[in-house]
Design an enzyme around this catalytic site. Structure first.
Site, PDB file in Angstrom:
ATOM      1  CD  GLU A   1       5.206   7.252  -0.770  1.00  0.00           C
ATOM      2  OE1 GLU A   1       5.723   7.112  -0.187  1.00  0.00           O
ATOM      3  OE2 GLU A   1       4.665   7.735  -2.148  1.00  0.00           O
TER       4      GLU A   1
ATOM      5  CG  ASN B   1       2.498   2.768  -5.901  1.00  0.00           C
ATOM      6  OD1 ASN B   1       1.346   3.661  -5.948  1.00  0.00           O
ATOM      7  ND2 ASN B   1       3.927   4.188  -6.758  1.00  0.00           N
TER       8      ASN B   1
END
Ligand code: NAD
Length: 282
Positions: free
Chosen positions: A152, A190
């Site tokens: 990411e 997350n």
């Protein structure tokens, strides 16, 4: 802006993986840690990981030797001053990461890019603590780094286009696929993954099923490659707790409150694989 020399700070499970894939791509990489034991363990782990790739014929012995020759270790942050990119992968604490970036800011050449592998902390806020906010960016690798495809790439509000492009190019050069994400607590992966893990811990704490049964149910029922409690042990329960705290504080929403059992296990030093005990024994 081409990245030719990389440094990784933090020789834990993430730092060593990031160093490994960088060296395999032919880029010299220094690993820095406060602990010489961690540096020795990292070198051993990287050698073991590369040897397994050679055994599986996914790497030649020559490629392995060349990668190992590109890795050096140090406990001195000053040794990183000439790096083009420094990826910090120290423990998930905003105070620690801020102090580290401020120290590097004073030591490093003006063009050095600072990437943070934080799992959840605001890139914008970390960047604002330095004198080079446009050169700070999030590079969130997945665990285990040599196996997982994704990085990411998270731009802070201040990150320049040139830094963003250089980091995307490097991500591809080291064999990863980058997904660009805006800066928000937990980013994308997350934000979705940790509430699921936290819920699995609630389910376990409520005694609905054993750890094995919860993981088996999620494996067979949702086709995940690893159950949520085994994954929590792999990530590290301290890291899981820190991420839930960042989500809870960042969104101010009760749905992100860390399960009390997670907090208790961290207090007890049951951190998962890295401490030998978590939801399972290692
Ligand atoms: P870890 O506990 O395995 O390793 C952390 C390392 O940082 C240790 O070796 C420690 O000695 C070192 N360290 C601490 N303070 C330091 C300092 N001041 N200077 C130099 N080294 C220092 O942690 P990890 O699981 O590798 O996680 C590191 C970072 O990566 C965290 O920000 C975490 O959120 C993030 N991350 C973790 C995962 C995961 O699954 N564990 C996945 C993606 C991102």
């Amino acid at each position: 802006m081409t990245i030719k020399a990389v440094a990784v700070i933090g020789a834990g499970q993430m730092g060593r993986g990031i160093a490994q894939v960088t060296a395999v791509a032919g880029i010299p990489v220094q690993i820095c840690d406060i602990s010489t034991d961690a540096l020795d363990a990292a070198r051993k782990a990287i050698t073991g990981s590369l040897s397994r790739l050679v055994e599986k014929e996914r790497l030649t012995q020559e490629q392995m030797d060349a990668a190992l020759a590109l890795i050096s270790t140090t406990t001195e942050m000053a040794a990183l001053a000439d790096s083009d990119l420094i990826v910090e992968a120290v423990s998930e604490s905003e105070t620690l990461k801020t102090q580290l970036l401020q120290t590097l800011d004073k030591l490093c050449k003006p063009s050095t890019i600072f990437a943070t592998n934080t799992s959840s902390i605001s890139i914008t806020r970390l960047a604002a603590q330095t004198q080079r906010p446009e050169q700070v960016i999030g590079m969130h690798f997945m665990n285990p780094v040599p196996v997982m495809q994704l990085v990411e790439v998270i731009r802070g509000l201040q990150t320049s286009d040139a830094v963003y492009r250089a980091v995307c190019e490097l991500s591809e050069a080291i064999g990863k696929t980058q997904v660009s994400v805006k800066d928000a607590p937990g980013f994308v992966v997350n934000r979705i993954l940790l509430p699921m893990i936290n819920e699995a811990i609630f389910v376990y704490a409520e005694g609905l099923a054993t750890a094995e049964a919860i993981d088996q149910a999620m494996l067979l029922g949702t086709n995940q490659p690893i159950g949520p409690l085994a994954l929590a042990d792999l990530i590290g329960l301290d890291t899981c707790l820190s991420i839930m705290e960042v989500l809870a504080e960042g969104f101010g929403d009760q749905k992100y409150r860390p399960c009390p059992l997670l907090r208790q296990m961290v207090d007890a030093g049951y951190l998962g694989r890295k401490s030998g005990r978590g939801f399972y024994q290692y």
